[in-house]
Design a protein around this motif. Sequence first.
Motif, PDB file in Angstrom:
ATOM      1  N   ASP A 425      63.741 -30.311  29.940  1.00 47.70           N
ATOM      2  CA  ASP A 425      62.837 -29.391  29.276  1.00 47.70           C
ATOM      3  C   ASP A 425      61.679 -29.126  30.243  1.00 47.70           C
ATOM      4  O   ASP A 425      60.979 -30.060  30.637  1.00 47.70           O
ATOM      5  N   VAL A 426      61.508 -27.877  30.666  1.00 49.34           N
ATOM      6  CA  VAL A 426      60.419 -27.555  31.604  1.00 49.34           C
ATOM      7  C   VAL A 426      59.125 -27.493  30.788  1.00 49.34           C
ATOM      8  O   VAL A 426      58.920 -26.590  29.981  1.00 49.34           O
ATOM      9  N   VAL A 427      58.287 -28.498  31.004  1.00 47.38           N
ATOM     10  CA  VAL A 427      57.142 -28.708  30.115  1.00 47.38           C
ATOM     11  C   VAL A 427      55.975 -27.772  30.447  1.00 47.38           C
ATOM     12  O   VAL A 427      55.570 -27.671  31.610  1.00 47.38           O
ATOM     13  N   SER A 428      55.452 -27.080  29.437  1.00 44.39           N
ATOM     14  CA  SER A 428      54.202 -26.336  29.619  1.00 44.39           C
ATOM     15  C   SER A 428      53.493 -26.323  28.279  1.00 44.39           C
ATOM     16  O   SER A 428      54.126 -26.400  27.222  1.00 44.39           O
ATOM     17  N   TRP A 429      52.163 -26.271  28.309  1.00 45.32           N
ATOM     18  CA  TRP A 429      51.402 -26.253  27.070  1.00 45.32           C
ATOM     19  C   TRP A 429      50.044 -25.611  27.315  1.00 45.32           C
ATOM     20  O   TRP A 429      49.644 -25.398  28.457  1.00 45.32           O
ATOM     21  N   THR A 430      49.342 -25.344  26.213  1.00 43.34           N
ATOM     22  CA  THR A 430      47.999 -24.767  26.319  1.00 43.34           C
ATOM     23  C   THR A 430      47.011 -25.787  25.762  1.00 43.34           C
ATOM     24  O   THR A 430      47.235 -26.342  24.687  1.00 43.34           O
ATOM     25  N   THR A 431      45.938 -26.050  26.497  1.00 45.09           N
ATOM     26  CA  THR A 431      44.964 -27.061  26.067  1.00 45.09           C
ATOM     27  C   THR A 431      44.061 -26.475  24.982  1.00 45.09           C
ATOM     28  O   THR A 431      44.076 -25.259  24.760  1.00 45.09           O
ATOM     29  N   PRO A 432      43.229 -27.326  24.315  1.00 45.41           N
ATOM     30  CA  PRO A 432      42.323 -26.791  23.281  1.00 45.41           C
ATOM     31  C   PRO A 432      41.416 -25.672  23.817  1.00 45.41           C
ATOM     32  O   PRO A 432      41.054 -24.764  23.077  1.00 45.41           O
TER      33      PRO A 432
END
Length: 628
Positions: A425-432
């Motif tokens: 799973d190519v991990v990406s996310w958005t911080t607060p």
Amino acid sequence: MEMNSKQLLILYATQTGNALDVAERIAREAERRACSVVIRSTHEYDASSLPAEDTVIFVVSTTGQGDTPDSMKVFWRFLLQRNLGSHWLEGVHYAVFGLGDSGYQKYNFVAKKLDKRLSDLGATAVIDRGLGDDQHPSGYEAALDPWMSSLWSGLNEIKPDFFPEGPDFLVPIEELIGQPKFQVTYHNIDNMDTQLSTTTDFKYLQMQIGRARSMSSGKVPHEKSKPDAFLKMVKNFPLTKASHEKDVRHFEFEFVSQVIQYEVGDILEVLPSQNPAAVDSFIQRCNLDPESFITVHPREMENHLLDNNLTALDVPIKLRTFVELTMDVASASPRRYFFEVMSFFATAEHEKERLQYFASPEGRDDLYQYNQKERRTVLEVLEDFPSVQMPFEWLVQLVPPLKNRAFSISSSPLAHPNQVHLTVDVVSWTTPFKRKKWGLCSTWLASLVPEQRIYIPVWFHKGLLPPPPPSLPLILIGPGTGCAPFRGFVEERAVQSQSSTVAPTLFFFGCRNKHNDFLYRDLWLSHSQNDGVLSEAKGGGFYAAFSRDQPQKVYVQHKMQEQSQRIWNLLGEGAAIYVAGSSTKMPSDVMVALEEIISKESGAPRESATRWLRSLEKAGKYHVEAWS
């Protein structure tokens, strides 16, 4: 080594470094109170000498499904011996601080078990155990601060001789900063690397990695610092639709070095490459000379036992190579102590004040928001405080170590000799604060193309899913990338079935949508037809839950309930249960579904179903590999 009663012994068991961080923090706070300390990992300490100790502070983390960290397994086995008796630790005082995550079913299990066992063996608790929780808005430090202040007052009541200067004595932090733990020596060499280095020589690369990592502060045991092998990528393709919010990839690698024999269910660890531009920015920001040759040695020898294998440490290495292979400058967040030391080296007054506030108990929550929640990197932090010039020795000690990333292998060596496959799973996310972040290793792997011929350093080891013999019936539950190890299981059984009979296999898979993230769809469907290993004709079955394809959510446990009769029949034939995938709720939801199925099909009360599953676990027929 004889400890006198004036020394406080701190034993830690860490998997990812958090428990070590807490142990070192307790040690620093003790030293500020003029209390002398010895700090040891549980794997360096001989448990049979516990009765001779005066007072021991334990800092232990809980991993996976309530397991002890690897470094504590031998120590814990020793403590569980029946013949120790309830007076074995009489007169010994102790305190336990645990690190866990309340999102898991067995929250802080190791700390709770250790606390009870020490007390059963006759030891006396100085204060109640403290439990740090990763889910708390300020992380485990929220519980640590109050626990530490109770520890000092509790200790002072029963053992005032730990504090020769009295209970209120406190050394100012500035005086304690003192010397870093590492010493860096610079060598005058006319580029010693050139005569050795050729682009294809992975033996040389293996030595470089071994050298850098055995010098670094990451506390890697020496035999693990050198990679087992090198792989090159031969295939990289997406398993999910481009429009889908997740990007899951299938990677195929070939051995370029010696071929390592592995089994299905094993784990592959990868050392990721850092972005060269980020490494350059870090070196520039810290005024370092990337071309200088260095050796790194631990400075103090008495507090940490040292390996006698010093030969690797004596060969100089380029500073840039050392940073690149051992210091995580642009992905992991620094720990609180990093800010404390930075405050000492800040020359601008407002920066110094801000850093001192961050390092104080009052500033703890704000630091957590700024640092961990935002996954602020070392490079970003240093850029936010431009007046700080930290000596390289301190950076070596405090920059988070570059860690290997672990993946479940998704191939069978029988079906793919000389190859290793991963499902990532190519991990990406958005911080607060709406900053986009990417996982270091998965993003790097996804960016590789087979033509590049980049050598990927890897290590192989056993996971929590032992390879099943062909005669063992299987119930496999693997939603999402949890299907990875079971792709290997199914491929292996398909090869074995050509020459002998294999026992039935039931496989429960889950994803969001049939058309977006149905990973390896064609593989499962082909094996569930025409007498394949998942076909009903062979006593098997393949069941997929698509959670978002209808108004009410359908998960693997619902599909299991639908097949409760088949599951019960297969368990009657001695089947083993294997569960893999996300660690948050899935493993406990599956466990509950199995309890309900067993209770329903056998007509027994729920408690006996629970006991029956426990005994299945004890008999080595219930395996869980979960990751966050």
